[in-house]
Design a protein around this motif. Structure first.
Motif, mmCIF file in Angstrom:
data_model
loop_
_atom_site.group_PDB
_atom_site.id
_atom_site.type_symbol
_atom_site.label_atom_id
_atom_site.label_comp_id
_atom_site.label_asym_id
_atom_site.label_seq_id
_atom_site.Cartn_x
_atom_site.Cartn_y
_atom_site.Cartn_z
ATOM 1 N N THR A 1 -65.372 116.709 88.421
ATOM 2 C CA THR A 1 -66.553 117.542 88.218
ATOM 3 C C THR A 1 -67.681 116.685 87.663
ATOM 4 O OG1 THR A 1 -65.981 118.123 85.934
ATOM 5 C CG2 THR A 1 -65.061 119.506 87.702
ATOM 6 N N VAL A 2 -68.897 117.123 87.902
ATOM 7 C CA VAL A 2 -70.043 116.364 87.422
ATOM 8 C C VAL A 2 -70.047 116.335 85.892
ATOM 9 C CG1 VAL A 2 -71.608 118.363 87.460
ATOM 10 C CG2 VAL A 2 -72.539 116.043 87.634
ATOM 11 N N GLY A 3 -69.591 117.432 85.265
ATOM 12 C CA GLY A 3 -69.560 117.469 83.818
ATOM 13 C C GLY A 3 -68.606 116.445 83.230
ATOM 14 N N ALA A 4 -67.420 116.337 83.825
ATOM 15 C CA ALA A 4 -66.435 115.367 83.332
ATOM 16 C C ALA A 4 -66.930 113.940 83.540
ATOM 17 C CB ALA A 4 -65.100 115.586 84.046
ATOM 18 N N LEU A 5 -67.575 113.697 84.681
ATOM 19 C CA LEU A 5 -68.093 112.352 84.943
ATOM 20 C C LEU A 5 -69.202 111.987 83.961
ATOM 21 C CD1 LEU A 5 -68.200 112.377 88.860
ATOM 22 C CD2 LEU A 5 -66.607 111.118 87.395
ATOM 23 N N LEU A 6 -70.107 112.926 83.716
ATOM 24 C CA LEU A 6 -71.186 112.663 82.760
ATOM 25 C C LEU A 6 -70.625 112.428 81.355
ATOM 26 C CD1 LEU A 6 -73.869 115.251 83.939
ATOM 27 C CD2 LEU A 6 -74.138 112.763 83.897
ATOM 28 N N ARG A 7 -69.636 113.216 80.995
ATOM 29 C CA ARG A 7 -69.026 113.022 79.678
ATOM 30 C C ARG A 7 -68.392 111.635 79.585
ATOM 31 N NH1 ARG A 7 -66.405 117.345 79.531
ATOM 32 N NH2 ARG A 7 -64.432 116.608 80.396
ATOM 33 N N GLY A 8 -67.743 111.194 80.676
ATOM 34 C CA GLY A 8 -67.147 109.860 80.688
ATOM 35 C C GLY A 8 -68.185 108.767 80.498
ATOM 36 N N ARG B 1 -71.085 104.887 76.915
ATOM 37 C CA ARG B 1 -72.305 104.405 76.268
ATOM 38 C C ARG B 1 -72.303 104.667 74.762
ATOM 39 N NH1 ARG B 1 -72.177 101.972 80.327
ATOM 40 N NH2 ARG B 1 -73.512 102.254 82.142
ATOM 41 N N ARG B 2 -71.243 105.301 74.284
ATOM 42 C CA ARG B 2 -71.096 105.585 72.857
ATOM 43 C C ARG B 2 -72.253 106.418 72.318
ATOM 44 N NH1 ARG B 2 -68.712 99.766 70.606
ATOM 45 N NH2 ARG B 2 -66.922 99.693 72.034
ATOM 46 N N LEU B 3 -72.576 107.459 73.072
ATOM 47 C CA LEU B 3 -73.633 108.377 72.672
ATOM 48 C C LEU B 3 -73.032 109.742 72.373
ATOM 49 C CD1 LEU B 3 -76.365 107.588 75.381
ATOM 50 C CD2 LEU B 3 -76.308 106.776 73.012
ATOM 51 N N SER B 4 -73.618 110.436 71.440
ATOM 52 C CA SER B 4 -73.235 111.820 71.187
ATOM 53 C C SER B 4 -73.990 112.724 72.153
ATOM 54 C CB SER B 4 -73.567 112.209 69.747
ATOM 55 O OG SER B 4 -74.985 112.237 69.562
ATOM 56 N N GLN B 5 -73.585 113.984 72.214
ATOM 57 C CA GLN B 5 -74.328 114.934 73.046
ATOM 58 C C GLN B 5 -75.760 115.059 72.550
ATOM 59 O OE1 GLN B 5 -71.998 118.556 72.979
ATOM 60 N NE2 GLN B 5 -70.740 117.898 74.716
ATOM 61 N N LEU B 6 -75.946 114.998 71.248
ATOM 62 C CA LEU B 6 -77.304 115.081 70.696
ATOM 63 C C LEU B 6 -78.117 113.856 71.078
ATOM 64 C CD1 LEU B 6 -79.389 116.507 68.942
ATOM 65 C CD2 LEU B 6 -78.383 115.401 66.937
ATOM 66 N N TYR C 1 -77.320 122.474 76.055
ATOM 67 C CA TYR C 1 -77.344 122.343 77.516
ATOM 68 C C TYR C 1 -76.416 121.216 77.973
ATOM 69 C CZ TYR C 1 -78.916 121.513 82.266
ATOM 70 O OH TYR C 1 -78.933 121.329 83.628
ATOM 71 N N VAL C 2 -76.450 120.079 77.290
ATOM 72 C CA VAL C 2 -75.544 118.979 77.640
ATOM 73 C C VAL C 2 -74.103 119.442 77.543
ATOM 74 C CG1 VAL C 2 -74.734 116.689 76.967
ATOM 75 C CG2 VAL C 2 -77.184 117.191 76.954
ATOM 76 N N SER C 3 -73.783 120.191 76.501
ATOM 77 C CA SER C 3 -72.430 120.703 76.326
ATOM 78 C C SER C 3 -72.047 121.637 77.472
ATOM 79 C CB SER C 3 -72.311 121.437 74.988
ATOM 80 O OG SER C 3 -71.038 122.019 74.842
ATOM 81 N N LEU C 4 -72.965 122.506 77.857
ATOM 82 C CA LEU C 4 -72.683 123.450 78.946
ATOM 83 C C LEU C 4 -72.449 122.713 80.262
ATOM 84 C CD1 LEU C 4 -75.296 126.261 78.157
ATOM 85 C CD2 LEU C 4 -72.809 126.388 77.870
ATOM 86 N N VAL C 5 -73.228 121.667 80.515
ATOM 87 C CA VAL C 5 -73.040 120.887 81.740
ATOM 88 C C VAL C 5 -71.686 120.192 81.721
ATOM 89 C CG1 VAL C 5 -73.844 118.873 83.046
ATOM 90 C CG2 VAL C 5 -75.492 120.564 82.215
ATOM 91 N N GLU C 6 -71.346 119.578 80.603
ATOM 92 C CA GLU C 6 -70.099 118.811 80.529
ATOM 93 C C GLU C 6 -68.872 119.711 80.641
ATOM 94 O OE1 GLU C 6 -71.543 114.927 77.896
ATOM 95 O OE2 GLU C 6 -70.058 116.339 77.065
ATOM 96 N N THR C 7 -68.968 120.928 80.168
ATOM 97 C CA THR C 7 -67.825 121.841 80.244
ATOM 98 C C THR C 7 -67.812 122.666 81.527
ATOM 99 O OG1 THR C 7 -69.066 123.512 78.989
ATOM 100 C CG2 THR C 7 -67.620 122.028 77.745
ATOM 101 N N ARG D 1 -74.535 124.586 85.910
ATOM 102 C CA ARG D 1 -74.622 123.664 87.046
ATOM 103 C C ARG D 1 -75.993 123.021 87.072
ATOM 104 N NH1 ARG D 1 -76.276 123.945 92.496
ATOM 105 N NH2 ARG D 1 -75.037 122.633 93.906
ATOM 106 N N PRO D 2 -76.070 121.723 86.834
ATOM 107 C CA PRO D 2 -77.382 121.060 86.792
ATOM 108 C C PRO D 2 -77.954 120.890 88.197
ATOM 109 C CG PRO D 2 -75.655 119.439 86.595
ATOM 110 C CD PRO D 2 -74.963 120.779 86.605
#
Length: 275
Positions: free
Chosen positions: A3-10, A15-20, A32-38, A42-43
């Motif tokens: 899923t695009v969310g799982a790939l973005l989270r990866g 990159r060692r970044l938080s959602q914030l 919104y980042v959290s909603l996309v990743e889970t 749908r972005p």
């Protein structure tokens, strides 16, 4: 199915970044980042690319993100020997030949040598023929004892630079082949010393010994600016310069004795060989 969310989270974790952190950079909310990743939101295609840009995702993987989100890929990937890449090939040939009598070569994302000028021939005498079977890999050519490693006077320093570059590249791209190349030379080896700072890679000192002759070089790395083609993004030009007058004289005296194998390029333009 990815899923695009799982790939973005990866990529965010890589990159060692938080959602914030990502939200602030992309001017969206952390929610919104959290909603996309889970997968609860749908972005759009533009939002996928926006997030990918702030995560410094390579073009190859931006296409993968788009497909996972249900959109068509945006970035082309044309072979370097394709007819519509003739202008690119011609430009690369001009750059390589203009650099003579000093060595220069073009490598792909996995360090395979795609093109080289005739002056690269100085590195090839007495190299094990197995290492010169296309695609010739620059890392193996440089670090394998059957290649140039036995001739590099400051091998520890050179290995340190290669180690740093491969490590950063593997982290940035997630390419398993680059990771395997790193493991081949460094996974079980003791550290060569402190990792050199990134800015010092602009001029890499290398000292070669050929019989009674010593050749001192430094190298620079050139890439295409803002490419929209995957092939172009993944190419780099490695150019070598003499570090002293004696090295310059040596290169002028022996350059062009033979072409680099598998490239079709000596002193006249030719077509690169695909790996």
């Amino acid at each position: 199915m990815e899923t695009v969310g799982a790939l973005l989270r990866g990529w965010r974790h890589r990159r060692r970044l938080s959602q914030l952190d990502l939200a602030l950079a992309a001017d969206v909310s952390a929610r919104y980042v959290s909603l996309v990743e889970t997968g609860r939101s749908r972005p759009s295609a533009d939002m996928v690319l926006r997030l990918a840009a702030h995560l410094d995702v390579p073009l190859r993987h931006r296409n993968r993100l788009l497909v996972a989100a249900g959109f068509a890929p945006r970035y082309s990937e044309r072979p370097l020997d394709a007819p519509d890449m003739s202008a690119v090939r011609g430009s690369l040939v001009q750059v390589l030949q203009a650099h003579e009598p000093y060595p220069a070569l073009v490598v792909d994302r996995r360090w395979n040598i795609m093109m080289a000028n005739a002056s690269v021939s100085i590195f090839l005498s007495d190299v094990d023929p197995e290492l010169l079977v296309p695609p010739v890999n620059m890392v193996r050519l440089g670090l394998d004892p059957r290649g140039l490693a036995s001739r590099i006077v400051n091998l520890t320093e050179v290995r340190s630079f290669f180690r740093a570059r491969l490590s950063r590249q593997a982290a940035r791209t997630g390419d398993p082949v680059v990771g395997a190349l790193y493991d081949e030379f460094f996974a079980e080896a003791a550290p060569d010393g402190p990792v050199p700072p990134l800015e010092s890679e602009v001029a890499i000192p290398m000292i070669f010994r050929f019989g009674d002759l010593e050749l001192r070089l430094f190298s620079t790395i050139t890439t295409f600016g803002t490419p929209h083609d995957i092939t172009l993004e993944e190419l780099s030009i490695e150019s070598y310069y003499p570090a002293d007058a004696d090295s310059a004289d040596l290169l002028r005296g022996i350059a062009g004795t033979r072409p680099f194998p598998g490239t079709g390029i000596a002193r006249t333009p030719g077509h690169p060989r695909r790996p």
